[in-house]
Design a protein around this motif. Sequence first.
Motif, mmCIF file in Angstrom:
data_model
loop_
_atom_site.group_PDB
_atom_site.id
_atom_site.type_symbol
_atom_site.label_atom_id
_atom_site.label_comp_id
_atom_site.label_asym_id
_atom_site.label_seq_id
_atom_site.Cartn_x
_atom_site.Cartn_y
_atom_site.Cartn_z
ATOM 1 N N SER A 1 3.300 10.054 -9.869
ATOM 2 C CA SER A 1 2.882 10.017 -11.039
ATOM 3 C C SER A 1 2.104 11.810 -10.871
ATOM 4 N N SER A 2 1.415 11.742 -9.457
ATOM 5 C CA SER A 2 0.688 13.542 -9.916
ATOM 6 C C SER A 2 1.677 14.408 -9.760
ATOM 7 N N SER B 1 0.843 -1.275 0.232
ATOM 8 C CA SER B 1 -0.009 0.166 0.531
ATOM 9 C C SER B 1 1.053 1.039 -0.244
ATOM 10 N N SER C 1 1.488 14.965 -16.270
ATOM 11 C CA SER C 1 0.412 15.108 -15.117
ATOM 12 C C SER C 1 -0.072 17.006 -15.310
ATOM 13 N N ARG D 1 2.528 1.823 -3.080
ATOM 14 C CA ARG D 1 1.630 2.214 -4.190
ATOM 15 C C ARG D 1 1.298 3.223 -4.242
ATOM 16 N N LYS D 2 1.045 4.229 -2.765
ATOM 17 C CA LYS D 2 0.942 5.787 -2.853
ATOM 18 C C LYS D 2 2.197 6.313 -3.324
ATOM 19 N N SER D 3 3.407 6.114 -2.805
ATOM 20 C CA SER D 3 4.149 6.400 -3.240
ATOM 21 C C SER D 3 4.329 6.739 -4.782
ATOM 22 N N LEU D 4 4.010 5.940 -5.405
ATOM 23 C CA LEU D 4 4.090 5.573 -7.155
ATOM 24 C C LEU D 4 3.438 6.967 -7.523
ATOM 25 N N ASN D 5 1.986 6.720 -6.867
ATOM 26 C CA ASN D 5 0.972 7.699 -7.179
ATOM 27 C C ASN D 5 1.148 9.485 -7.058
ATOM 28 N N ARG D 6 2.156 9.556 -5.925
ATOM 29 C CA ARG D 6 2.545 10.916 -5.617
ATOM 30 C C ARG D 6 3.423 10.958 -6.832
#
Length: 398
Positions: A389-390, A379, A395, A382-387
């Motif tokens: 990416s954003s 988890s 983006s 996944r949050k690190s990758l989302n940050r």
Amino acid sequence: MTLLERYIFRRALISSVGSLVSLALIVWIVQALSRIDIVKTSASAAGNILWIALMLLPDLAAGVVPFAILIGAIQVLNGLNADSERAVIAASGASMRVILRPIIYLGLAGGILVLTVAHGIGPLASSAFYNGIRSINVDTITLFLRPGRFERVSPDLVISVGESNGSIIESLFIQDTRDPNLDLTYFAAEASILDQGDQSVLMLFDGQLHRKPKTGNSVSVIEFQTYAFDLSNLRPADDGDWTRTSELSTLTLIAPDPDDEIYQKKPGRYVEEATDRFTSWLYCVAFALWAIVCAGQPQTNRQASNAAMTLGLAGAVALKAVAFLALSMVSPNPSMAIFVYLLPIAACVFNALLIMRGTNLAQIPIVQRTFDLPRRLLSGLRKSLNRQSSGSPESAIR
């Protein structure tokens, strides 16, 4: 047993038998493949290799019976929880005995099977297996060693013969470097293969033995008129290991002949083998109780059941590892046999106490945190990758 107990016992038995067949076949295939090179070196082995390999099955199956009972019991108990049957049993007011009794009966049935193999079928199968290996090695020497060529029978063993006429060999040379401290070289003017009942012995005549330490240059030469080799693994038969203790009957292990040469040299091996045969069945009961400890308590579908199987296998492997270590210490120190007996008995008592207290290992906080660790790491990743990416330029443009 009541109708419900018979239902649980039947499911656990079917699951355990399936696990036993799978585990035994996996171990058997590994053992058979490790000896598949025998087929390339023996004509008779090509026809007898299946029979010889089958002789491994009784001991291999007996060795995995406790694990099969553990896996089968945990699978059934997890299935009862997944189908909410375990919760219904608890809500109806049924005691823990409804779950405990059929699983214990399953462990006792496995223990009887292990005892039958250990004291009856196992020694006979072991004797047949080693006799087959001995006959294969006879063919290796008499049929497939070409005169004048040095054949590497194993990575540390080289054999050469001058002439071979049936069971009579002329000008035999053996170089044995398997000992980490000593190199052995044998020269014999003649050798022959003698049958002693169901066993065969390679007899060397009129030769020399050269012994050279690996750390020095000195060589000691020993002349002999006759010298015997164990053809089961091509090592000297006079080291007291011709007949293995696994081939002996339990009665012989308990009351050995005081004049027996093997017993005189290594009496601890008799104690080790007897201890193994009399304690192996106890692990079936210990593992059955451990399965109840890991998965016997009612839980909801939201509570992970994978923890039960992981805890069960981890505890079982740890116990068997300690037991194997303790058993290996019995031969040099026979008094260690007491510890080998106490180990499975202590495990049974410990598991029984946990069951009486209603302990649910899967719900212990440290266990829950341990099994939640991979999920939390995933988890967080996944949050690190989302940050990342954003915050990327692509983006921002979007």
